[in-house]
Design an enzyme around this catalytic site. Structure first.
Site, PDB file in Angstrom:
ATOM      1  N   CYS A  14      29.004  47.367  47.957  1.00  0.00           N
ATOM      2  CA  CYS A  14      29.617  48.078  49.075  1.00  0.00           C
ATOM      3  C   CYS A  14      28.540  48.909  49.778  1.00  0.00           C
ATOM      4  CB  CYS A  14      30.727  48.998  48.574  1.00  0.00           C
ATOM      5  SG  CYS A  14      32.096  48.131  47.787  1.00  0.00           S
ATOM      6  N   ALA A  15      28.577  48.918  51.091  1.00  0.00           N
ATOM      7  CA  ALA A  15      27.601  49.702  51.851  1.00  0.00           C
ATOM      8  C   ALA A  15      27.812  51.192  51.608  1.00  0.00           C
ATOM      9  CB  ALA A  15      27.727  49.381  53.335  1.00  0.00           C
TER      10      ALA A  15
END
Length: 138
Positions: A50-51
């Site tokens: 996930c960013a």
């Protein structure tokens, strides 16, 4: 095979005319979600891929799956809330059968999320499925 809570989100989205309203609704779902205890925001609950930072704390009680989660990004926190509506209260053996990406498509989210956000959603779904599969294999 969606929960009633998820079906309610689908119904809500049918009344929202444009993506900005839907986006705002997802954020509101995230704001309404109880915050994850800081003590649970540890490497073991952090979702890779996930960013933004995302934590999922799954629980299986009496064969029923649920999780708490959080994120440092408002839209991602909302997506965690949407996934919670999809998975919480589902028998653990059914969790691995949920086609979460197809269910999310019903909300039209795929078309409007960045590639990084879409990858993050897939990473969260994979974590949920991995936990459920491990519980079934135990």
């Amino acid at each position: 095979m969606a929960t009633q809570a998820f079906e309610e989100i689908v119904e809500d989205f049918e009344f929202l005319d444009d993506w900005e309203e839907r986006y705002a609704h997802v954020i509101e779902l995230g704001k309404a979600m109880a915050p994850l205890d800081e003590a649970l925001k540890v490497p073991a609950t952090k979702v890779d891929g996930c960013a933004s930072q995302v934590w999922l704390h799954p629980k299986i009680e009496d064969g029923v799956f649920s999780f708490e989660g959080d994120s440092d990004a408002m839209i991602v926190r909302g997506l965690v809330a949407v996934l919670a509506k999809l998975y919480n209260g589902v028998p653990v053996e059914a969790v691995v059968k949920v086609d979460a990406l197809a269910e999310m498509t019903r909300l039209g989210l795929n078309e409007h999320l960045s590639a990084q956000r879409s990858n993050g959603v897939r990473a969260m779904i994979e974590r949920i499925r991995t936990v459920a599969q491990a519980a079934l294999s135990a």
